[in-house]
Design a protein around this motif. Structure first.
Motif, PDB file in Angstrom:
ATOM      1  N   CYS A 139       0.844  -1.185   0.000  1.00 30.08           N
ATOM      2  CA  CYS A 139       0.000   0.000   0.000  1.00 30.08           C
ATOM      3  C   CYS A 139       0.882   1.238   0.000  1.00 30.08           C
ATOM      4  CB  CYS A 139      -0.903  -0.013   1.241  1.00 30.08           C
ATOM      5  SG  CYS A 139      -2.046   1.376   1.273  1.00 30.08           S
ATOM      6  N   THR A 140       0.607   2.128  -0.934  1.00 31.91           N
ATOM      7  CA  THR A 140       1.333   3.395  -0.981  1.00 31.91           C
ATOM      8  C   THR A 140       0.308   4.525  -1.021  1.00 31.91           C
ATOM      9  OG1 THR A 140       1.380   3.348  -3.393  1.00 31.91           O
ATOM     10  CG2 THR A 140       3.280   2.415  -2.259  1.00 31.91           C
ATOM     11  N   VAL A 141       0.820   5.743  -0.965  1.00 34.27           N
ATOM     12  CA  VAL A 141      -0.029   6.911  -1.193  1.00 34.27           C
ATOM     13  C   VAL A 141       0.492   7.550  -2.457  1.00 34.27           C
ATOM     14  CG1 VAL A 141      -0.748   9.145  -0.293  1.00 34.27           C
ATOM     15  CG2 VAL A 141      -0.455   7.208   1.253  1.00 34.27           C
ATOM     16  N   ALA A 142      -0.358   7.680  -3.468  1.00 32.40           N
ATOM     17  CA  ALA A 142       0.123   8.152  -4.768  1.00 32.40           C
ATOM     18  C   ALA A 142      -0.978   8.884  -5.520  1.00 32.40           C
ATOM     19  CB  ALA A 142       0.625   6.966  -5.597  1.00 32.40           C
ATOM     20  N   GLN A 179      -3.425  12.929  -3.818  1.00 32.46           N
ATOM     21  CA  GLN A 179      -2.983  11.557  -3.582  1.00 32.46           C
ATOM     22  C   GLN A 179      -4.087  10.718  -2.938  1.00 32.46           C
ATOM     23  OE1 GLN A 179       0.666  12.291  -1.291  1.00 32.46           O
ATOM     24  NE2 GLN A 179       1.762  11.677  -3.143  1.00 32.46           N
ATOM     25  N   PRO A 208       2.864   1.376   8.798  1.00 37.82           N
ATOM     26  CA  PRO A 208       2.972   2.490   7.852  1.00 37.82           C
ATOM     27  C   PRO A 208       3.087   2.062   6.392  1.00 37.82           C
ATOM     28  CG  PRO A 208       5.047   2.175   8.999  1.00 37.82           C
ATOM     29  CD  PRO A 208       4.062   1.252   9.642  1.00 37.82           C
ATOM     30  N   SER A 209       3.399   0.809   6.107  1.00 40.51           N
ATOM     31  CA  SER A 209       3.565   0.408   4.702  1.00 40.51           C
ATOM     32  C   SER A 209       3.389  -1.096   4.550  1.00 40.51           C
ATOM     33  CB  SER A 209       4.948   0.819   4.184  1.00 40.51           C
ATOM     34  OG  SER A 209       5.923   0.053   4.862  1.00 40.51           O
TER      35      SER A 209
END
Lengths: 253, 253
Positions: free
Chosen positions: A104-107, A124, A160-161
């Motif tokens: 999972c990322t923020v993009a 994002q 966080p990731s």
């Protein structure tokens, strides 16, 4: 039946060759077998290399042949029916979900996705990568776009990731009640990342399934799933779970 | 949202070029406009011709560009959502049928169709050609295979061929009660005949929708419909007629 008409449409040369080759695949070759090189094949069928190549390309599009990096052209197994109805594209994270979260990322999503989500271009969103495996083979890679407004209580502190983060986002998403979904299928080309996951060359033709998930009167999440076009046929059972017949015997040699 | 991660996957050169080109299409070109030739484009973006060609191929697969015979490469209009649910693939000949019958022959179907129909290989079946037109554009060509057993009372005397024959066959088919249907979507290549009807080059990638119609406890008819893959996205509304958003503004220049 009294009438018998022969089809009278003229076909290009490679098309006839394709039919002949297709019959040869049925009768002389088995699944996974490597085809002779183009020069030998062109000589055998008495055609120019360009004609042969056109016919091979057609057979590849139709899923009869596979071009594999470092291997050559092989006879493909019959395509596998992969169901893509509401039961397979459930509300992400729900019980029975066929998809495995990987990351999972923020993009910033593509403009087309932002339009569907009605977010501002450049904003994002949470982007969860998931994959779908059938019979031990990866058949699809997914990017699931979830705007912050769909998971307002998500904490940035724990996980966080990675996959743990993906699960945390989906857990939050599950708080919304799914009101409906719709789906579209179109042709696309495999992004480098998806190609790697699906064991294809970048840019290979793929079937892209876009699913909109509706909750709270808006689009709460968008899934863009990339299915292998060479090995999959996507099935939609309108009639209550009737399965498409795969004809596995058809291409057995 | 505390975490911000940049995508760290390395992308091949043509992929980056594709993104740049895609943005140029949005900002500098309008729909239908002819692209500069390959040499000029390669020079402008400082890439090799081969890299450029790969990027153009990707954009064509994704429906952003169209290669048209005698015209060159043009900027494609956004894909049109074409609904392919049970409402559009109704029992052939029923009220509201979106398909126009054009012709009817008696022919041996492909082995895959014979398998689904459970007819003997080499046995001829009624083959109705139909087309589907949306907004004045042909979007799909269909071959509808109907075994003699599904239309037992069909007379060979009136309307021996053509559209009138097709309508006579469908009228007979309507005597059976439709019990259900299912559908599969896969990648294919345009047959010469379909390509002509759809204004495409033979062998162009197409989306093939195979529908099985069930009646009297068996498959009474099989439809193999070929949709243009460059201009169409196929939509499946699971949620009671919710329409996919087409984003026509997205690519407006």
């Amino acid at each position: 039946m009294g009438t018998q008409q022969l089809e009278s449409v003229p076909e290009p040369k490679y098309w006839h060759l394709k039919t002949v080759l297709s019959e040869a695949l049925d009768s002389e070759f088995s699944v996974g077998e490597i085809l002779p090189n183009e020069r030998d094949l062109a000589a055998r069928f008495g055609v120019a290399r360009a004609t042969l190549r056109q016919a091979l390309e057609q057979l590849e599009l139709e899923g009869r042949l596979q071009r594999r990096r470092g291997v050559g052209t092989t006879v493909a197994p019959p395509r596998v029916g992969v169901a893509v109805g509401s039961e397979q594209h459930v509300w992400p994270g729900a019980v029975g979900d066929a998809w495995q979260p990987a990351d999972c990322t923020v993009a910033v999503p593509p403009a087309s996705v932002a339009d569907i989500l009605e977010t501002v271009h450049g904003e994002q969103v949470h982007t969860v990568r998931r994959s779908r495996v059938t019979h031990g083979q990866p058949v699809a890679a997914e990017l699931l776009y979830i705007p912050a407004s769909s998971v307002p209580d998500l904490s940035a502190i724990d996980a966080p990731s990675g996959a743990a983060r993906a699960r945390a986002v989906l857990r939050e998403l599950q708080r919304l009640e799914l009101e409906g979904q719709d789906r579209a299928v179109e042709l696309g080309s495999a992004r480098a990342e998806d190609a790697k996951e699906l064991d294809r060359l970048p840019g290979a033709p793929v079937l892209v399934v876009t699913t909109r998930f509706f909750a709270e009167g808006r689009t709460a999440a968008v899934s863009v799933a990339t299915y292998r076009a060479d090995t999959c046929r996507l099935t939609f059972g309108d009639s209550g779970g009737v399965e498409i017949h795969h004809d596995p015997e058809r291409r057995a040699s």
